[in-house]
Design a protein around this motif. Structure first.
Motif, PDB file in Angstrom:
ATOM      1  N   LYS A 244       0.815  -1.207   0.000  1.00  0.00           N
ATOM      2  CA  LYS A 244       0.000   0.000   0.000  1.00  0.00           C
ATOM      3  C   LYS A 244       0.854   1.264   0.000  1.00  0.00           C
ATOM      4  N   THR A 245       0.475   2.166  -0.883  1.00  0.00           N
ATOM      5  CA  THR A 245       1.057   3.509  -0.936  1.00  0.00           C
ATOM      6  C   THR A 245      -0.085   4.475  -1.239  1.00  0.00           C
ATOM      7  N   CYS A 247      -2.119   6.534  -3.594  1.00  0.00           N
ATOM      8  CA  CYS A 247      -2.330   6.444  -5.043  1.00  0.00           C
ATOM      9  C   CYS A 247      -3.420   7.408  -5.489  1.00  0.00           C
ATOM     10  N   ASP A 248      -3.192   8.053  -6.598  1.00  0.00           N
ATOM     11  CA  ASP A 248      -4.204   8.917  -7.204  1.00  0.00           C
ATOM     12  C   ASP A 248      -5.155   8.039  -8.002  1.00  0.00           C
ATOM     13  N   SER A 251      -5.642   8.678 -11.755  1.00  0.00           N
ATOM     14  CA  SER A 251      -4.581   8.124 -12.589  1.00  0.00           C
ATOM     15  C   SER A 251      -4.749   6.623 -12.755  1.00  0.00           C
ATOM     16  N   VAL A 252      -5.182   5.948 -11.689  1.00  0.00           N
ATOM     17  CA  VAL A 252      -5.422   4.499 -11.744  1.00  0.00           C
ATOM     18  C   VAL A 252      -6.492   4.183 -12.780  1.00  0.00           C
ATOM     19  N   THR A 281      -7.042  10.736  -3.682  1.00  0.00           N
ATOM     20  CA  THR A 281      -5.982   9.886  -3.158  1.00  0.00           C
ATOM     21  C   THR A 281      -6.550   8.816  -2.237  1.00  0.00           C
ATOM     22  N   ASP A 285      -2.722  -0.632  -3.009  1.00  0.00           N
ATOM     23  CA  ASP A 285      -1.735  -1.235  -3.907  1.00  0.00           C
ATOM     24  C   ASP A 285      -2.087  -0.811  -5.334  1.00  0.00           C
ATOM     25  N   ARG A 286      -1.259   0.015  -5.942  1.00  0.00           N
ATOM     26  CA  ARG A 286      -1.605   0.578  -7.248  1.00  0.00           C
ATOM     27  C   ARG A 286      -1.859  -0.513  -8.289  1.00  0.00           C
ATOM     28  N   VAL A 401       1.682  10.579  -4.222  1.00  0.00           N
ATOM     29  CA  VAL A 401       1.383   9.525  -5.181  1.00  0.00           C
ATOM     30  C   VAL A 401       2.690   8.903  -5.636  1.00  0.00           C
ATOM     31  N   THR A 402       2.746   7.590  -5.553  1.00  0.00           N
ATOM     32  CA  THR A 402       3.976   6.913  -5.936  1.00  0.00           C
ATOM     33  C   THR A 402       4.130   6.868  -7.434  1.00  0.00           C
ATOM     34  N   THR A 403       5.385   6.888  -7.867  1.00  0.00           N
ATOM     35  CA  THR A 403       5.682   6.757  -9.285  1.00  0.00           C
ATOM     36  C   THR A 403       6.677   5.635  -9.460  1.00  0.00           C
TER      37      THR A 403
END
Length: 559
Positions: A244-245, A247-248, A251-252, A281, A285-286, A401-403
């Motif tokens: 888990k991070t 996440c937007d 974008s998902v 947000t 998990d993306r 948001v993770t990249t």
């Protein structure tokens, strides 16, 4: 236990023996008590028989020679919906077994249970269709026996167990196996045709590329089906752990829509994505969030006719982010909505099964949404009125948001010496040809002992080893290679059909650096080769990873 000339003596028929004894209370006959200890009174035995029957979860009914009910236990009345007064008013057959499964009347003289009892024979594990008081049908597994005294039938006993859910599960299993066979056979035809085409010597370059793309697409499709099955198994067994991070979700959704775009474009759907202007947000998990959205959007596309409409919208709530996917497709009945999130559930399809799939997408969606602390539900006004799937996920408390960065998978500046050990000739040769084209020096061995001899005579940078080798398995081979000084820093990659988490850990313990499930993804494999830095994973590291990620870290689609 031996009582006169009673025929029911076995341990499994204890209840029937007790009923036999009860019958002797009602119908006195000479009673042989030799070699047995009698109860204090026969009335105690009658009370025991009733207590056992009333405590049973099976429906039990005792009938006279004409099939009239003398006794029905509590479970029988609950299963069938009849009252005790109902049961005494006419033969049991006329209450619960009066019609065939096809709706035709079933007279008692044609009833398989009645005929068997009429011949003084027993019935065991007989499957049939019975009817409740309200007219609804249910599947039963039943056992029936005559109770005889002095070669004369005095009573008949019928036990039933409601197996409706078991029958439905069996039917869905059979339908699923048929679907699976169909879905796996479909890609084989174009693969076979393309392979035959490639055998033609004078094929031009464009035709070769086209044939290769056909094979790649179909292998990817087959691999996706298998991955879905493995995913379903992992999720239902609770083996999936989320990374888990923040996440937007907007974008998902866009990433998921991009995955389904070919299907949408192919059916010329009017596809609209309406996402929130502010950051939506969530903590999750993306990869799994993309999978959730792609499954729901893909499901809408499958069941919406050509030229139909699909709308994906994102709404910010006080504590949740809400995603809805609406379509004007075939719609769903209330019964189907109730089963939609069960494994292997699908709407009825045309014979061409143009929608494809195995009926596990929504089951995965529900499980993964729940793992994220969210909820999901479906609404539909009925057949022909489309459907709307709504998901709500908790909002994250932070907006980061993770990249991720993707390496250039075709970077082949550094050529490696690679030894492939694979006993299946076509698999080894195909992988060797691909890696050779990418600029590596490749040797393929089918026999593990020959491979060990080769490894002793030459230093290799990378070993790609199948686990299921004849004579010496891949685990033992890895251990032996690790003991060779010249290969202390070599990269060992297991490429195998065994993909459970324990298989991965066993491979790492044996000395492998990586574990890939067949067919290995070419891009992921080349990424590993491009970034070769010796041993990059330890058992402790990987054991931790197995607890925090899905067991299959590397997807599969090898050209």
């Amino acid at each position: 236990m031996a009582c006169g000339r009673l025929r029911e003596k076995s341990a499994e028929s204890c209840l029937r023996v007790i009923m036999d004894l009860q019958a002797r209370v009602l119908l006195p006959t000479p009673f042989n008590t030799a070699n047995q200890v009698m109860f204090n009174s026969l009335s105690d035995m009658k009370e025991m028989a009733i207590a056992i029957a009333e405590n049973s979860v099976q429906g039990i009914v005792v009938m006279d020679e004409q099939g009239m009910c003398l006794y029905a236990n509590r479970a029988w009345l609950e299963i069938t919906g009849f009252s005790a007064a109902d049961m005494h008013s006419k033969p049991v057959h006329d209450w619960v077994h009066h019609h065939r499964p096809n709706g035709q009347p079933l007279p008692i003289h044609e009833c398989p249970i009645g005929c068997t009892l009429g011949n003084n024979e027993c019935v065991r594990n007989h499957r049939d269709l019975f009817f409740r008081k309200d007219g609804t049908s249910f599947h039963v597994s039943c056992a029936a026996s005559p109770i005889m005294v002095d070669d004369a039938t005095v009573l008949k006993i019928l036990e039933i167990r409601d197996v409706t859910r078991e029958v439905e599960t069996e039917q869905r299993r059979d339908e699923f196996l048929a679907m699976l066979a169909h879905e796996l056979r479909n890609p084989l035809a174009p693969i076979s045709a393309a392979a035959s085409l490639l055998e033609i010597q004078k094929l031009d370059e464009q035709s070769v590329r086209r044939s290769s793309r056909i094979i790649a697409r179909q292998v990817s499709h087959m691999t996706g089906l298998i991955d879905d099955l493995l995913d379903a198994s992992r999720v239902t067994q609770g083996h999936v752990r989320l990374e888990k991070t923040a996440c937007d979700l907007a974008s998902v959704i866009l990433d998921a829509a991009e995955q389904i775009r070919p299907l949408i474009d192919g059916k010329r759907h009017r596809f609209t994505v309406d996402v929130a202007q502010q950051a939506a947000t969530v903590w999750g998990d993306r990869k799994r969030l993309v999978q959730i959205c792609a499954n729901v959007i893909g499901n809408a596309a499958k069941y919406t006719a050509e030229g139909g409409e699909i709308l994906v919208s994102l709404t910010m709530l006080e504590k949740h982010v809400q995603v809805t996917v609406s379509d004007n497709g075939i719609g769903m009945t209330a019964e189907m909505i109730g089963r939609a999130f069960e494994l292997f559930t699908q709407a009825k399809r045309s014979p061409d099964r143009s929608q494809g799939g195995l009926g596990i997408g929504l089951a995965l969606v529900r499980s993964l949404v729940l793992l994220h602390g969210g909820t999901v539900w479906i609404q539909s006004a009925g057949i022909g009125h489309g459907a709307k799937v709504t998901m709500e996920l908790p909002r994250a408390t932070q907006s980061a948001v993770t990249t991720s960065e993707v390496a250039d998978v075709l970077d082949t500046a550094h050529s490696l010496n690679i030894l492939i050990v694979e006993d299946t000739k076509d698999t080894g040769d195909a992988l060797g040809m691909v890696l050779g084209v990418l600029g590596h020096d490749v040797r393929v061995e089918r026999d593990p002992y020959a491979a060990m001899q080769t490894a002793g005579n030459k230093r290799f940078d990378v070993f790609l080893i199948d686990i299921g080798l004849p004579g010496m398995d891949g685990m033992e081979m890895a251990r032996r290679i690790r003991r060779q000084p010249q290969h202390a820093d070599a990269m060992l990659i297991a490429i195998t059909g065994y993909g459970q988490a324990r298989d991965r850990l066993e491979a790492l313990e044996a000395g492998f650096d990586h574990h890939m499930v067949k067919p290995a993804n070419l891009h992921d494999l080349q990424n590993l080769l491009s970034g070769r830095t010796g041993r990059v994973a330890t058992v402790d590291d990987e054991d931790q990873a197995a607890r925090t990620t899905a067991p299959y870290e590397i997807p599969s689609t090898l050209l």
